[in-house]
Motif scaffolding. Structure first.
Motif, PDB file in Angstrom:
ATOM      1  N   GLU A  75      21.301   7.529  13.873  1.00 52.55           N
ATOM      2  CA  GLU A  75      20.969   8.489  12.829  1.00 52.55           C
ATOM      3  C   GLU A  75      21.932   8.338  11.647  1.00 52.55           C
ATOM      4  OE1 GLU A  75      19.832  13.163  12.764  1.00 52.55           O
ATOM      5  OE2 GLU A  75      21.813  12.681  13.553  1.00 52.55           O
ATOM      6  N   GLU A  76      23.210   8.151  11.928  1.00 52.05           N
ATOM      7  CA  GLU A  76      24.192   7.984  10.855  1.00 52.05           C
ATOM      8  C   GLU A  76      23.946   6.682  10.096  1.00 52.05           C
ATOM      9  OE1 GLU A  76      27.915   8.225  12.815  1.00 52.05           O
ATOM     10  OE2 GLU A  76      27.863  10.424  13.025  1.00 52.05           O
ATOM     11  N   TRP A  77      23.627   5.612  10.809  1.00 50.19           N
ATOM     12  CA  TRP A  77      23.368   4.327  10.161  1.00 50.19           C
ATOM     13  C   TRP A  77      22.187   4.415   9.205  1.00 50.19           C
ATOM     14  CZ3 TRP A  77      18.868   1.413  10.849  1.00 50.19           C
ATOM     15  CH2 TRP A  77      18.867   0.170  10.186  1.00 50.19           C
ATOM     16  N   SER A  78      21.151   5.166   9.613  1.00 48.46           N
ATOM     17  CA  SER A  78      19.941   5.281   8.792  1.00 48.46           C
ATOM     18  C   SER A  78      20.046   6.394   7.752  1.00 48.46           C
ATOM     19  CB  SER A  78      18.726   5.529   9.687  1.00 48.46           C
ATOM     20  OG  SER A  78      18.811   6.797  10.297  1.00 48.46           O
ATOM     21  N   LEU A  79      21.221   7.002   7.640  1.00 48.12           N
ATOM     22  CA  LEU A  79      21.431   8.107   6.695  1.00 48.12           C
ATOM     23  C   LEU A  79      20.443   9.249   6.930  1.00 48.12           C
ATOM     24  CD1 LEU A  79      22.132   6.090   3.418  1.00 48.12           C
ATOM     25  CD2 LEU A  79      23.767   6.976   5.085  1.00 48.12           C
ATOM     26  N   GLY A  80      20.167   9.508   8.208  1.00 46.95           N
ATOM     27  CA  GLY A  80      19.299  10.617   8.570  1.00 46.95           C
ATOM     28  C   GLY A  80      17.826  10.301   8.586  1.00 46.95           C
ATOM     29  N   GLU A  81      17.437   9.078   8.221  1.00 45.69           N
ATOM     30  CA  GLU A  81      16.013   8.725   8.231  1.00 45.69           C
ATOM     31  C   GLU A  81      15.463   8.752   9.652  1.00 45.69           C
ATOM     32  OE1 GLU A  81      13.029   5.062   6.899  1.00 45.69           O
ATOM     33  OE2 GLU A  81      15.193   4.878   6.662  1.00 45.69           O
ATOM     34  N   ILE A  82      16.251   8.275  10.612  1.00 42.56           N
ATOM     35  CA  ILE A  82      15.890   8.324  12.025  1.00 42.56           C
ATOM     36  C   ILE A  82      16.570   9.535  12.641  1.00 42.56           C
ATOM     37  CG2 ILE A  82      16.124   7.149  14.244  1.00 42.56           C
ATOM     38  CD1 ILE A  82      16.003   4.511  12.691  1.00 42.56           C
ATOM     39  N   LYS A  83      15.802  10.341  13.357  1.00 48.37           N
ATOM     40  CA  LYS A  83      16.337  11.561  13.939  1.00 48.37           C
ATOM     41  C   LYS A  83      17.076  11.261  15.239  1.00 48.37           C
ATOM     42  CE  LYS A  83      14.734  14.341  10.810  1.00 48.37           C
ATOM     43  NZ  LYS A  83      14.321  13.276   9.881  1.00 48.37           N
ATOM     44  N   SER A  84      18.113  12.021  15.476  1.00 47.28           N
ATOM     45  CA  SER A  84      18.867  11.916  16.713  1.00 47.28           C
ATOM     46  C   SER A  84      18.377  12.956  17.705  1.00 47.28           C
ATOM     47  CB  SER A  84      20.361  12.119  16.440  1.00 47.28           C
ATOM     48  OG  SER A  84      21.066  12.296  17.649  1.00 47.28           O
TER      49      SER A  84
ATOM     50  N   SER B 138       7.409   7.909  15.026  1.00 48.19           N
ATOM     51  CA  SER B 138       7.830   8.758  16.131  1.00 48.19           C
ATOM     52  C   SER B 138       9.339   8.972  16.144  1.00 48.19           C
ATOM     53  CB  SER B 138       7.372   8.144  17.459  1.00 48.19           C
ATOM     54  OG  SER B 138       7.612   9.016  18.540  1.00 48.19           O
ATOM     55  N   VAL B 139      10.111   7.907  15.896  1.00 46.80           N
ATOM     56  CA  VAL B 139      11.570   8.060  15.923  1.00 46.80           C
ATOM     57  C   VAL B 139      12.079   8.797  14.690  1.00 46.80           C
ATOM     58  CG1 VAL B 139      11.868   6.014  17.360  1.00 46.80           C
ATOM     59  CG2 VAL B 139      12.008   5.780  14.886  1.00 46.80           C
ATOM     60  N   ARG B 140      11.340   8.711  13.587  1.00 49.64           N
ATOM     61  CA  ARG B 140      11.739   9.456  12.389  1.00 49.64           C
ATOM     62  C   ARG B 140      11.432  10.944  12.517  1.00 49.64           C
ATOM     63  NH1 ARG B 140       9.147   4.865   8.449  1.00 49.64           N
ATOM     64  NH2 ARG B 140      10.977   3.491   8.317  1.00 49.64           N
ATOM     65  N   GLU B 141      10.361  11.259  13.240  1.00 53.99           N
ATOM     66  CA  GLU B 141       9.966  12.660  13.361  1.00 53.99           C
ATOM     67  C   GLU B 141      10.659  13.361  14.523  1.00 53.99           C
ATOM     68  OE1 GLU B 141       5.898  15.397  13.745  1.00 53.99           O
ATOM     69  OE2 GLU B 141       5.770  13.202  13.606  1.00 53.99           O
ATOM     70  N   PHE B 142      10.731  12.672  15.677  1.00 57.68           N
ATOM     71  CA  PHE B 142      11.236  13.312  16.889  1.00 57.68           C
ATOM     72  C   PHE B 142      12.569  12.751  17.378  1.00 57.68           C
ATOM     73  CE2 PHE B 142       6.544  13.369  17.171  1.00 57.68           C
ATOM     74  CZ  PHE B 142       6.339  14.740  17.133  1.00 57.68           C
ATOM     75  N   GLY B 143      12.879  11.488  17.043  1.00 60.16           N
ATOM     76  CA  GLY B 143      14.017  10.820  17.660  1.00 60.16           C
ATOM     77  C   GLY B 143      13.705  10.312  19.050  1.00 60.16           C
ATOM     78  N   VAL B 144      12.431  10.331  19.423  1.00 57.48           N
ATOM     79  CA  VAL B 144      11.983   9.931  20.763  1.00 57.48           C
ATOM     80  C   VAL B 144      10.694   9.137  20.636  1.00 57.48           C
ATOM     81  CG1 VAL B 144      11.279  10.721  23.061  1.00 57.48           C
ATOM     82  CG2 VAL B 144      12.988  12.004  21.786  1.00 57.48           C
ATOM     83  N   VAL B 145      10.533   8.128  21.497  1.00 63.94           N
ATOM     84  CA  VAL B 145       9.279   7.392  21.583  1.00 63.94           C
ATOM     85  C   VAL B 145       9.081   6.989  23.037  1.00 63.94           C
ATOM     86  CG1 VAL B 145      10.303   5.114  21.156  1.00 63.94           C
ATOM     87  CG2 VAL B 145       7.908   5.534  20.533  1.00 63.94           C
TER      88      VAL B 145
END
Length: 329
Positions: free
Chosen positions: A256-265, A75-82
Motif C-alpha cells: 500500500e505504501e509503495w503504491s501511494l495508497g492506490e492498492i488497499k491494505s 479487486s486489490v484496489r477496492e478491497f486489498g483482497v483477491v
C-alpha cells in the motif's frame, strides 16, 4: 305488518374531474409538484457492501489476459483482497500429510505456538531441533513426507506470489518504482484449528493475534477445508466463503505504501471461521512476503554515487597525484 322504511340514500361522490388535485387551487398544486422530492437513502454498511473480492483463474494471470488482470487490479484496489482459483497445489496430499503429522503441533519447540483456539508452526526446513523432535514424535518416514509436502507447497506459493507481483508492477503508472521492488524474506506458516472454542458456524471468527501479525507486502492463504473469510473495510463488514481450490490473497502495508495508497491494505482487518463439521482438526497454509526495497530506495539512489563513478573518481585522483609528483620531483 309494520310499515317498511326505505334505507337512507348513499352520499353523493366528490367530483374529481381531471384528477385528484383538480378541485384544489392550481397555485397550491404547482407548489406541491415542485416541492415533492424523493429523500436520499443511505443503506446500512452491511447492506451496502454486497460486492465481494473477485475470483480469478491463476492461469489467466500467468497468460496476462487483459480482462483478468484488470479484474485482479480492481479487486486489490477496492478491497486489498483477491481470490485465486485453479492454483494447482495438491490439497488432498497436504491434508493427508498433516493428518498423519498432527502431533507436530504440540512439540515444545520455538517455532510451534499455541493461541488457544489454534496452533501455528513457522516452518523452517533447516531447524535441526524441530526435525529431530518431529521425527521422534511421528516417525522418520512420516516426517520426511510432511517436510517434502510443506516445502513443495512453499515453492508453489512463492511462484504464484511472484506472478501476482509482476502483474501489479506491470500495470503500475509509477514507473520510477518498478525496479525498486524486490522480494525480501518470506515466512511460511502452518495452522491447525480445533473445536476447543468453536462450537458452530456462528461462533466468533479466528483472527491473527498481535503476536502473529507484522508488516508484509503480500500474503497467500490456503485453507484445506471450507471456511468463512471476513474482511472489515471502509465499505463495512464483508464476508465470503473459500475452499481448498481457492487462495485468499491479501495486500499488506508495504504494498500500500509503495503504491501511494492506490492498492488497499488488508492488514489487521482479516478474520476467518473454519467450518468444522466433525471432531477432526482443520488446517491452512500461509506464506507472507516482505519487500526488501521500497519507494524510499528511489530517493536514496538519486543521491548516491554509483560504484563505477567512485572507481573513476579514484583513478582520476591517482593520475593527478602521479602527475603532480612527477612535475615536482
Amino acid at each position: 305488518m309494520a310499515d317498511w322504511i326505505p334505507p337512507p340514500p348513499l352520499p353523493s361522490p366528490i367530483p374529481t374531474a381531471r384528477g385528484v388535485r383538480s378541485a384544489a387551487d392550481p397555485i397550491l398544486s404547482e407548489l406541491l409538484d415542485r416541492s415533492v422530492q424523493i429523500p436520499e437513502l443511505q443503506l446500512p454498511r452491511h447492506v451496502a457492501a454486497r460486492s465481494k473480492p473477485d475470483e480469478i483463474s491463476y492461469e489467466s494471470i500467468v497468460m496476462r489476459e487483459d480482462e483478468s488482470v484488470q479484474r485482479f487490479l480492481r479487486s486489490v484496489r477496492e478491497f486489498g483482497v483477491v481470490r485465486i482459483r485453479d492454483h494447482g497445489i495438491p490439497t488432498e496430499e497436504l491434508r493427508f500429510a498433516l493428518d498423519n503429522s498432527d502431533r507436530i503441533f504440540w512439540l515444545a519447540v520455538e517455532c510451534c505456538t499455541s493461541y488457544g483456539d489454534h496452533e501455528k508452526i513457522v516452518w523452517g526446513g533447516a531447524d535441526h531441533r524441530m526435525a529431530q523432535e518431529a521425527a521422534a514424535a511421528i516417525g522418520q518416514r512420516n516426517y520426511q513426507i510432511f517436510r517434502q509436502k510443506m516445502e513443495n507447497a512453499s515453492i508453489k506459493l512463492e511462484a504464484i506470489a511472484r506472478e501476482l507481483a509482476k502483474a501489479i508492477i506491470a500495470q503500475s503508472n509509477k514507473k520510477q518504482y518498478k525496479e525498486t521492488i524486490q522480494f525480501g524474506e518470506s515466512k511460511f506458516s502452518i495452522y491447525r484449528y480445533h473445536r476447543a472454542n468453536i462450537n458452530d458456524r456462528n461462533s466468533s471468527a479466528i483472527g491473527e493475534t498481535s503476536q502473529e501479525s507484522g508488516p508484509y507486502a503480500l500474503s497467500l492463504h490456503l485453507f484445506l477445508d471450507s471456511s468463512q473469510f471476513c474482511l472489515e473495510s471502509g465499505l463495512g463488514l464483508l464476508s465470503f466463503e473459500t475452499n481448498p481450490d481457492t487462495l485468499v490473497v491479501t495486500m499488506g502495508k508495504e504494498l500500500e505504501e509503495w503504491s501511494l495508497g492506490e492498492i488497499k491494505s488488508a492488514e489487521g482487518k482479516l478474520r476467518f471461521q473454519p467450518f468444522l463439521h466433525t471432531n477432526k482438526p482443520s488446517f491452512s497454509l500461509q506464506q507472507k512476503w516482505e519487500f526488501s526495497k521500497l519507494k524510499n530506495a528511489v530517493a536514496e539512489s538519486d543521491k548516491a554515487i554509483s560504484l563505477s563513478d567512485q572507481i573513476l573518481f579514484i583513478l582520476i585522483i591517482a593520475l593527478f597525484y602521479k602527475s603532480f609528483s612527477y612535475i615536482f620531483s
